[in-house]
Motif scaffolding. Sequence first.
Motif, short mmCIF file in Angstrom:
data_model
loop_
_atom_site.label_atom_id
_atom_site.label_comp_id
_atom_site.label_asym_id
_atom_site.label_seq_id
_atom_site.Cartn_x
_atom_site.Cartn_y
_atom_site.Cartn_z
N ASP A 203 36.46 54.50 38.63
CA ASP A 203 37.19 53.24 38.47
C ASP A 203 36.24 52.17 37.95
N ASP A 204 36.70 50.91 37.93
CA ASP A 204 35.91 49.84 37.33
C ASP A 204 34.59 49.60 38.06
N GLN A 207 32.21 52.46 36.58
CA GLN A 207 32.47 53.05 35.26
C GLN A 207 31.33 52.76 34.28
N SER A 244 44.41 45.46 39.43
CA SER A 244 43.75 46.64 38.88
C SER A 244 44.80 47.72 38.68
N ASP A 247 42.53 53.36 36.01
CA ASP A 247 41.26 54.02 36.25
C ASP A 247 40.87 54.78 34.99
#
Length: 262
Positions: A203-204, A207, A244, A247
């Motif tokens: 995920d962020d 990443q 969010s 992903d």
Amino acid sequence: MPKPQPILNAPTPDQHKLEVLRQHFPQAVETDPQGRIRINAAALQLALDPGNPAGLQVEEDGYELRWVGKREAYHSAFVPVQKIVSPLPGDSKHWDRTGNLLIKGDNLDALRLLRHSYFEKIKLIYIDPPYNTQSDGFIYRDDFSAKQSEVLAQLGYAAENMDYIKNIYGARTHSGWLSFMYPRLLLAKDLLRDDGVIFISIDDNEQAQLKLLCDEVFGQENFVASVIWHKRYAASNDSIGIPSMHDYVLVYQKSQKFNRFL
């Protein structure tokens, strides 16, 4: 397809690589008085580029991903295997004829074991590592031992860096997460065939770090794609007012021999 040799019965990939190096560059392989193998980098550089009178050159500056603990993380991928695989036929189905294998235990230990018998034999790997968030329910190892302190000293860490590495054990830091991922990706690369590919969910939160780490391990030229998948359809704003919704799945090939149609 030939059946792989039983785990721990196959020759190690390290032995094979060392024999290849001895065959092609014997002048670069040395043995110290304690019987340990050493690679003479200057001799290797000279063999590869004899027209370079300066020999081995060390760049003072360069673009790379660095964190305290990186050398220890690399070392942890290739330490001798301390565990064994204990078969449980009574808990298995079709033990004598199944083509499947399920290993329960620490995945780093499992990867070290698999590397012995499945070196460069795997076509596809998918991993879903911890995202290093407060909600992923994952606890990093916090059992830093005296022996590991000795390893850090042998790897040349200064005292202040050794203390920092000890502190990131059990902590949700970028350095701790990278030290967790680095050896596992190195071993995964060794498992892949030349036409193999690896998919990694993230995920962020990590990443950006994972992309740089994979560029180093697999080579930037072997980056295939960053697949964005829609994980949430109902909008739910977070504290900054931006939800969010996506992903990622990073995709890397082992080499240019990968063909997504085969």
